[in-house]
Write an enzyme that holds these catalytic residues in place. Structure first.
Site, PDB file in Angstrom:
ATOM      1  N   HIS A   1       0.782   4.699  -2.199  1.00 15.15           N
ATOM      2  CA  HIS A   1       0.060   5.779  -1.519  1.00 15.15           C
ATOM      3  C   HIS A   1       0.911   6.540  -0.516  1.00 15.15           C
ATOM      4  O   HIS A   1       0.419   7.457   0.139  1.00 15.15           O
ATOM      5  CB  HIS A   1      -1.204   5.215  -0.873  1.00 15.15           C
ATOM      6  CG  HIS A   1      -2.148   4.640  -1.891  1.00 15.15           C
ATOM      7  ND1 HIS A   1      -2.849   5.430  -2.775  1.00 15.15           N
ATOM      8  CD2 HIS A   1      -2.457   3.355  -2.214  1.00 15.15           C
ATOM      9  CE1 HIS A   1      -3.582   4.654  -3.577  1.00 15.15           C
ATOM     10  NE2 HIS A   1      -3.341   3.399  -3.272  1.00 15.15           N
TER      11      HIS A   1
ATOM     12  N   CYS B   1       0.871  -1.191   0.000  1.00 16.15           N
ATOM     13  CA  CYS B   1       0.000   0.000   0.000  1.00 16.15           C
ATOM     14  C   CYS B   1       0.900   1.232   0.000  1.00 16.15           C
ATOM     15  O   CYS B   1       0.643   2.226  -0.689  1.00 16.15           O
ATOM     16  CB  CYS B   1      -0.879   0.025   1.239  1.00 16.15           C
ATOM     17  SG  CYS B   1      -1.869  -1.436   1.513  1.00 16.15           S
TER      18      CYS B   1
ATOM     19  N   ARG C   1     -12.451  -1.281  -2.212  1.00 19.67           N
ATOM     20  CA  ARG C   1     -11.294  -0.537  -2.732  1.00 19.67           C
ATOM     21  C   ARG C   1      -9.983  -1.289  -2.462  1.00 19.67           C
ATOM     22  O   ARG C   1      -9.110  -1.359  -3.319  1.00 19.67           O
ATOM     23  CB  ARG C   1     -11.244   0.860  -2.090  1.00 19.67           C
ATOM     24  CG  ARG C   1     -10.213   1.772  -2.699  1.00 19.67           C
ATOM     25  CD  ARG C   1     -10.604   2.137  -4.112  1.00 19.67           C
ATOM     26  NE  ARG C   1      -9.516   2.754  -4.865  1.00 19.67           N
ATOM     27  CZ  ARG C   1      -8.603   2.068  -5.549  1.00 19.67           C
ATOM     28  NH1 ARG C   1      -8.614   0.743  -5.541  1.00 19.67           N
ATOM     29  NH2 ARG C   1      -7.679   2.693  -6.233  1.00 19.67           N
TER      30      ARG C   1
ATOM     31  N   CYS D   1      -7.152  -2.858  -5.082  1.00 19.51           N
ATOM     32  CA  CYS D   1      -5.701  -2.613  -5.057  1.00 19.51           C
ATOM     33  C   CYS D   1      -4.934  -3.937  -5.053  1.00 19.51           C
ATOM     34  O   CYS D   1      -3.924  -4.074  -5.741  1.00 19.51           O
ATOM     35  CB  CYS D   1      -5.321  -1.815  -3.817  1.00 19.51           C
ATOM     36  SG  CYS D   1      -5.513  -0.042  -4.008  1.00 19.51           S
TER      37      CYS D   1
END
Lengths: 282, 144
Positions: A200, A196, A239, A243
């Protein structure tokens, strides 16, 4: 003498390494949060803190223009009205959702996810809605989208502007759940070997093909969101699973421990930001 | 492997021939075949366990031999994937590859299934390596 100096130097390096490593591992959630928020503030000095809830629209003028255009007639309006109706409908035993939540379920989004010391688990807004249904004799709703997203969207809308205040109680299990969420956030996975954080955090604001990667700070503040790509509302689980698939990792079940702990970690990192759900994304 | 399969096939065919011969030599068409001698029965049992044939024809025995060969990488891939799933570090591509190998095995395409299973296994092993490596490596990415 020379040998003594060399030994001393190596000793100092070893001590410094141990101290650095220990400091990194032993940082408290509060310290993590401060570093996390400062990282994004330094990376995007022109973005107002509150605007981080708008995802990539906060950092990219083109996306911001599209987003403003979308928000003139928010595409989730009908789903929101549907969510309100569902929220007010009686459950199987005649009770309402309001009976399961503090303040009748109004204005509480900013306190979720929360750690339940009775069960030793992280409870998200979605899992609390599902638990409420089961408590009152109804089956859980299908996950990720549809009615569950609509109810969560309505509940989020009643907290609009309230600032996230996620707590980590003084309970080793709560700290373990937080640490697990942190591990999930930073762990690389999938054939593409991305975490992640790879997108991000480290490359947020940059482009992955035609997309501007959104920052992790404030990432879940606008959920559930209506994504043009989906054509309807979706939950945080939806979501995250998207991903996972993008990096070619096998998604986990909705509301699995890893997903709930991840939501706990990211939302805790976003403490102080306002609730902005439901939201819309391109 | 070819030799083993050949021996298996021959032993099985030999056992079946003896059984059939016993049956054919009887005058009574309703008579049950007499049991083969112990050593032949043991050979037949061993062959059956080795190759899992359903019909004792040479073609079927050869096909069964291929299936036995394919079973190993497929089972290894299935076991490895269980471990990857239990650790939440499975890859979607390895799941797909494993499902493909399983589907081919069900269709009786032993050679293709084996190839697919080997590919799945290599993907799963890579995912397990990543999993092991990330157990500590994730800490290096934490914001300081």
């Amino acid at each position: 003498m020379k040998k003594l100096r060399s030994t001393l130097a190596w000793g100092l390096i070893a001590v410094a390494t141990v101290v650095t490593t220990t400091t990194a591992l032993a940082s408290t959630p509060q310290q993590d949060q401060k570093k996390f928020q400062n990282y994004f503030k330094a990376k995007f000095p022109d973005v107002k803190f509150d605007n981080f809830v708008n995802g990539s629209a906060a950092i990219d003028a083109g996306i911001r223009a599209q987003w403003k255009s979308i928000m003139e007639f928010p595409p989730y309006t009908f789903a929101l009205a549907h969510g309100k109706d569902l929220f007010n409908q009686p459950l199987a035993d005649g009770q309402h959702y309001a009976s399961c939540f503090d303040h009748g379920g109004t204005g509480i989004r900013q306190t979720y996810p929360r750690f339940d010391t009775a069960t030793g688990q992280v409870v998200t807004l979605v899992s609390a809605i599902q638990a409420c249904r089961q408590k009152h004799g109804d089956a859980p709703l299908p996950p990720n989208k549809g009615d569950i997203a609509a109810i969560a969207a309505y509940m989020a809308s009643t907290s609009d502007g309230k600032r996230f205040d996620i707590k980590i109680p003084d309970d080793p299990r709560a700290l373990a759940a937080y640490e697990n969420g942190k591990r999930v956030f930073y762990t690389r996975r999938g054939q593409l070997n991305f975490s992640c954080a790879s997108c991000h955090l480290h490359i947020s604001g940059k482009h992955l093909r035609a997309q501007t990667v959104s920052p992790a700070l404030g990432m879940f503040a606008a959920f559930p969101v209506y994504r043009s790509k989906w054509g309807d509302l979706g939950t945080i689980d939806r979501r995250i699973s998207g991903c996972f698939l993008k990096v070619r990792a096998q998604p986990l079940p909705a509301q699995s421990t890893a997903y709930r702990d991840l939501e706990y970690f990211i939302t805790y990192m976003s403490n102080g930001l306002p609730v902005a759900g439901p939201g819309a994304r391109p | 492997m070819t030799t083993a399969a050949g021996v298996t096939c021959t032993a099985l065919a030999f056992a079946v021939c003896l059984v059939l011969a016993g049956c054919g030599s009887s005058d009574n068409p309703n008579a049950r075949p007499s049991a083969p001698p112990d050593y032949i029965q043991k050979q037949a049992d061993a062959s059956a366990h080795a190759a899992l044939p359903t019909k004792p024809s040479p073609a079927a025995a050869a096909s069964a031999s291929n299936a036995a060969t394919a079973a190993h990488p497929l089972q290894a891939a299935q076991q490895a994937e269980k471990s990857a799933l239990a650790q939440n570090c499975a890859w979607s591509v390895s799941e797909d590859a494993l499902h493909k190998a399983e589907a081919l095995a069900k269709q009786g395409k032993a050679d293709e299934s084996e190839t697919a299973a080997r590919r799945a296994l290599s993907l799963i092993q890579a995912s397990l390596f990543q999993c092991k490596q990330q157990k500590t490596a994730w800490k290096n990415a934490v914001v300081q």
